[in-house]
Design an enzyme around this catalytic site. Sequence first.
Site, PDB file in Angstrom:
ATOM      1  N   GLU A  76     -28.327 -47.881 -43.793  1.00  0.00           N
ATOM      2  CA  GLU A  76     -27.170 -48.513 -44.447  1.00  0.00           C
ATOM      3  C   GLU A  76     -27.135 -50.035 -44.287  1.00  0.00           C
ATOM      4  O   GLU A  76     -26.231 -50.586 -43.651  1.00  0.00           O
ATOM      5  CB  GLU A  76     -25.874 -47.906 -43.925  1.00  0.00           C
ATOM      6  CG  GLU A  76     -25.741 -46.425 -44.202  1.00  0.00           C
ATOM      7  CD  GLU A  76     -24.403 -45.847 -43.743  1.00  0.00           C
ATOM      8  OE1 GLU A  76     -23.565 -46.599 -43.194  1.00  0.00           O
ATOM      9  OE2 GLU A  76     -24.184 -44.645 -43.938  1.00  0.00           O
TER      10      GLU A  76
ATOM     11  N   GLU B 270     -27.118 -38.370 -44.232  1.00  0.00           N
ATOM     12  CA  GLU B 270     -25.812 -38.262 -43.567  1.00  0.00           C
ATOM     13  C   GLU B 270     -24.798 -37.735 -44.570  1.00  0.00           C
ATOM     14  O   GLU B 270     -24.763 -38.175 -45.725  1.00  0.00           O
ATOM     15  CB  GLU B 270     -25.288 -39.619 -43.070  1.00  0.00           C
ATOM     16  CG  GLU B 270     -25.977 -40.176 -41.849  1.00  0.00           C
ATOM     17  CD  GLU B 270     -25.307 -41.472 -41.379  1.00  0.00           C
ATOM     18  OE1 GLU B 270     -24.081 -41.649 -41.650  1.00  0.00           O
ATOM     19  OE2 GLU B 270     -25.996 -42.302 -40.767  1.00  0.00           O
TER      20      GLU B 270
END
Length: 463
Positions: free
Chosen positions: A177, A371
């Site tokens: 991320e 995720e």
Amino acid sequence: MTSVLPQEIATPSRLSFPQGFRWGAATASYQIEGAATEDGRTPSIWDTMSREPGRVFRNHSGDVACDHYHRYRDDVRLMSELGLGTYRFSVAWPRIKPDGSGPVNPRGLDFYDRLVDELLANGIAPMVTLYHWDLPQVLEDRGGWTNRDTAYYLADLASATIARLGDRVATWTTLNEPWCSAFLGYASGDHAPGRREPQAAYLAAHHLLLGHGLAAQALRAGGARELSITHVLTRVDAQNPHDAHDRDAARLVDGLQNRIWLDPVLRGHYPADILPLFERFGAADAIRDGDLDVISTPIDLLGVNYYQPALVRAKVGAVGQANYPGSEGVDFPPQGLPVTGMDWPIDATGLSDTLVRLSRDYPGTPLMITENGSAYHDILEGDRVADPDRIAYFDGHLRAVHKAIERGADVRGYLAWSLMDNFEWAYGYDKRFGLVYVDYDTQRRVPKDSARWYTQVIRDNGL
């Protein structure tokens, strides 16, 4: 282990996932390891931020966290009992290179050596993420991700780590991320290092992507069999899709959340509508000749982290959001959806639409959910944590993944976030995402009902 399958979720029909679909869970080093000062580890930017009063809930820190550094064998045994086939974890940069850029600390790599061996002994495939936000503070003192040198130091970390673990680890992820690292870390200040400087955010964005490319090259040279990068991605909707201004607002936010990270890696260029923001904030000179050739080094797998959809509208005078630097004139209205314990809207269709969009816009790149999960207010009663809302969340999102596969998306696996409750960044220990409940006073682990439900999903390879 007894499975728990609530009647309201059970259905007469079964959805089966493709043969070889990878099931597992994920964690991150600073969130679970603890042992913050042991075996040569130096402070990370999160150690520093957690010591600044008011920056983290109740001034919590990852000093001890889940004490995974000492309890990893028990944790791996628990993973095995849950039936996990893949475990995604990150290495701690300050453990492996305590001064960020210098010699390797053998004791730091020793831990991951032991962890990988333990995983393999239990039939669990390790998936290593190089950078999940715990930059050595010594590098932040030199500018952090605003400093181009940091990208090269990440490549050095890659070389050192794969040299030790590459004979046993097949799948490598460079970054987790980078949107969070750049825009939450340097623009909104919600994440470490806690800076609120839009120019720094755009410099960090480019240097993170450059670091990805350099690390990917280093990993490939070290024999990596499967290379990936993980982005937090979402569907961005215009509140009124018939209004051109709302559509423009949605395209801007989509550019800042999705395309600014995807296009350089998978197409070799920044989106044309986003480049002016680098210029506006004085970061355009960071993009040098040849950088995008490095950034677009071929990968084998795109990691997708998904939590919530976004809804936007154009509004004169709106200040935008700091985590989208340059989003003035964009408003983020309430979505009117159920929310998790993080107040994040729940809409699993955003996941299926995102996966289909990725397969359409960036064909030929396999996808993996690296995720997906939800926080709720969990209560331990005896030896049980009943969490039906989390089960419903997982069930809905797995059905969305299945639907995306039916629509042609090449999705290779699903990793739940998270294996266990842990340090949830600025929220400290106030939010629980885990399949496994952690009593932080005793470090006792208790699989929640959702963990037992997930075990059955893995056994069945379906719902």
